[in-house]
Design a protein around this motif. Structure first.
Motif, PDB file in Angstrom:
ATOM      1  N   GLN A   1     -28.111  35.990  18.737  1.00 31.86           N
ATOM      2  CA  GLN A   1     -27.979  37.449  18.722  1.00 31.86           C
ATOM      3  C   GLN A   1     -29.386  38.053  18.616  1.00 31.86           C
ATOM      4  O   GLN A   1     -29.884  38.294  17.528  1.00 31.86           O
ATOM      5  N   ALA A   2     -29.991  38.289  19.795  1.00 37.94           N
ATOM      6  CA  ALA A   2     -31.417  38.641  19.800  1.00 37.94           C
ATOM      7  C   ALA A   2     -31.694  39.959  19.111  1.00 37.94           C
ATOM      8  O   ALA A   2     -32.749  40.141  18.495  1.00 37.94           O
ATOM      9  N   LYS A   3     -30.747  40.902  19.199  1.00 33.00           N
ATOM     10  CA  LYS A   3     -31.005  42.214  18.602  1.00 33.00           C
ATOM     11  C   LYS A   3     -30.835  42.194  17.093  1.00 33.00           C
ATOM     12  O   LYS A   3     -31.363  43.055  16.396  1.00 33.00           O
ATOM     13  N   ARG A   4     -30.057  41.230  16.581  1.00 26.41           N
ATOM     14  CA  ARG A   4     -29.722  41.240  15.159  1.00 26.41           C
ATOM     15  C   ARG A   4     -30.782  40.473  14.370  1.00 26.41           C
ATOM     16  O   ARG A   4     -30.642  39.293  14.114  1.00 26.41           O
ATOM     17  N   GLN A   5     -31.862  41.159  14.022  1.00 28.96           N
ATOM     18  CA  GLN A   5     -32.918  40.537  13.232  1.00 28.96           C
ATOM     19  C   GLN A   5     -33.187  41.410  12.017  1.00 28.96           C
ATOM     20  O   GLN A   5     -33.093  42.625  12.099  1.00 28.96           O
ATOM     21  N   PHE A   6     -33.509  40.736  10.917  1.00 28.44           N
ATOM     22  CA  PHE A   6     -33.773  41.461   9.674  1.00 28.44           C
ATOM     23  C   PHE A   6     -35.217  41.171   9.276  1.00 28.44           C
ATOM     24  O   PHE A   6     -35.573  40.015   9.081  1.00 28.44           O
ATOM     25  N   LYS A   7     -36.041  42.242   9.194  1.00 29.06           N
ATOM     26  CA  LYS A   7     -37.467  42.044   8.972  1.00 29.06           C
ATOM     27  C   LYS A   7     -37.942  42.838   7.774  1.00 29.06           C
ATOM     28  O   LYS A   7     -37.231  43.677   7.252  1.00 29.06           O
ATOM     29  N   GLY A   8     -39.183  42.593   7.408  1.00 23.20           N
ATOM     30  CA  GLY A   8     -39.831  43.358   6.356  1.00 23.20           C
ATOM     31  C   GLY A   8     -40.313  42.479   5.215  1.00 23.20           C
ATOM     32  O   GLY A   8     -41.324  42.767   4.594  1.00 23.20           O
ATOM     33  N   HIS A   9     -39.591  41.407   4.934  1.00 19.66           N
ATOM     34  CA  HIS A   9     -39.972  40.551   3.815  1.00 19.66           C
ATOM     35  C   HIS A   9     -40.977  39.509   4.282  1.00 19.66           C
ATOM     36  O   HIS A   9     -41.185  39.316   5.472  1.00 19.66           O
ATOM     37  N   LEU A  10     -41.586  38.811   3.329  1.00 21.62           N
ATOM     38  CA  LEU A  10     -42.552  37.748   3.634  1.00 21.62           C
ATOM     39  C   LEU A  10     -41.926  36.436   3.193  1.00 21.62           C
ATOM     40  O   LEU A  10     -41.583  36.274   2.037  1.00 21.62           O
ATOM     41  N   ASN A  11     -41.795  35.479   4.124  1.00 18.14           N
ATOM     42  CA  ASN A  11     -41.149  34.224   3.738  1.00 18.14           C
ATOM     43  C   ASN A  11     -41.930  32.994   4.173  1.00 18.14           C
ATOM     44  O   ASN A  11     -41.540  31.883   3.867  1.00 18.14           O
ATOM     45  N   SER A  12     -43.039  33.158   4.927  1.00 17.01           N
ATOM     46  CA  SER A  12     -43.579  31.984   5.628  1.00 17.01           C
ATOM     47  C   SER A  12     -43.983  30.877   4.669  1.00 17.01           C
ATOM     48  O   SER A  12     -44.702  31.105   3.709  1.00 17.01           O
ATOM     49  N   GLY A  13     -43.481  29.700   4.949  1.00 20.66           N
ATOM     50  CA  GLY A  13     -43.802  28.535   4.148  1.00 20.66           C
ATOM     51  C   GLY A  13     -42.826  28.246   3.037  1.00 20.66           C
ATOM     52  O   GLY A  13     -42.947  27.237   2.365  1.00 20.66           O
TER      53      GLY A  13
END
Length: 280
Positions: A198-210
């Motif tokens: 579901q390409a449109k359904r993304q939740f962003k803003g937080h930092l999670n890398s690693g």
């Protein structure tokens, strides 16, 4: 009935806490030599499984605190998933550091099947479609779909733009699954049929890398939440994909967040500061 909380810790213990009343620790299960990576109850909650960095998988009796059985394949297991069918609670699948997902029978403590296609350590195993299908994610940045019991990949999900997905959560109606993608996003797939992205359904803003931060769904499926590496707790609207609220939850990384299945406003979080907190 969601009145107990099971937690696993890097000090090698599993603990059960009382959700109501005094919220005190009811039981401590000591059996691992090193930190516990993942725990999961069986359907009725009478028993649970734990996997640890000491390479053992342990099958516990919740009431007595006895280890029913211990088994190992001499490799580190990163996650444990119990079969959803109530008559097959002895079947578990672990994601393993030797690039395989390994299916065990806890009654005989033996390996039943190995799902061996990934090029990196397997991070998560998720049962879909009432246990007919398995979804595995790995350090090789790919997601594979398997028929349960047959070690042949049915669908390869691999794009050059994809990042690895070390934590996955199913929505309550089992229609969608969300994964914590290492480019600071939460991505969505269908959890049935063709497992479409579901390409449109993304939740962003937080930092999670690693960090393998476990995302969570509310019981009605309307909200998505996730911790992040500043110790914040993020909430998004599932339909609009808009950020709704951010709480400062922990001093270290906020590693996992669970929504209470019956009380719609209660959330439990855990963090690297060694605390488990309940939010309203």
């Amino acid at each position: 009935t969601a009145h107990l909380i099971l937690s696993a810790s890097m000090d090698g213990t599993c603990k059960i806490w009382d959700y109501h009343n005094q919220r005190k620790c009811l039981r401590t299960y000591m059996g691992h030599d090193q930190g516990v990576r993942d725990v999961n109850f069986t359907n009725d909650g009478r028993r649970f499984y734990s996997v640890s960095y000491d390479k053992n998988i342990q099958y516990w009796d919740t009431e007595t605190g006895q280890v029913i059985s211990t088994f190992t394949n001499k490799k580190t297991n990163f996650s444990v998933a119990v079969h959803p069918d109530p008559s097959q609670q002895n079947i578990i699948i672990t994601g393993c550091s030797n690039k395989k997902a390994v299916q065990w029978d806890a009654n005989t403590a033996s390996i039943v099947q190995e799902y061996d296609e990934h090029m990196g350590a397997v991070n998560t195993v998720t049962f879909c479609e009432d246990g007919k299908r398995l979804l595995t994610t790995s350090d090789d940045k790919k997601i594979f779909l398997w028929e349960y019991g047959i070690p042949v990949v049915v669908k390869y999900i691999a794009e050059p733009t994809m990042h690895s997905v070390p934590a996955v959560a199913l929505c309550p109606r089992k229609k969608f699954l969300i994964g914590q993608s290492m480019d600071n996003k939460i991505i969505t797939y269908e959890a049935f049929g063709r497992f479409k992205f579901q390409a449109k359904r993304q939740f962003k803003g937080h930092l999670n890398s690693g960090y393998a931060i476990t995302p969570g769904f509310s019981a009605d499926g309307k909200w998505v939440m996730s911790g992040d590496l500043d110790g914040k707790l993020w909430f998004w609207d599932w339909q609009k994909m808009k950020n709704y609220r951010v709480l400062k939850a922990h001093d270290g990384v906020c590693m996992s967040a669970i929504w209470h299945p019956f009380q719609p406003s209660r959330v439990v979080t855990c963090g690297w500061d060694g605390t488990i907190k309940m939010w309203d």
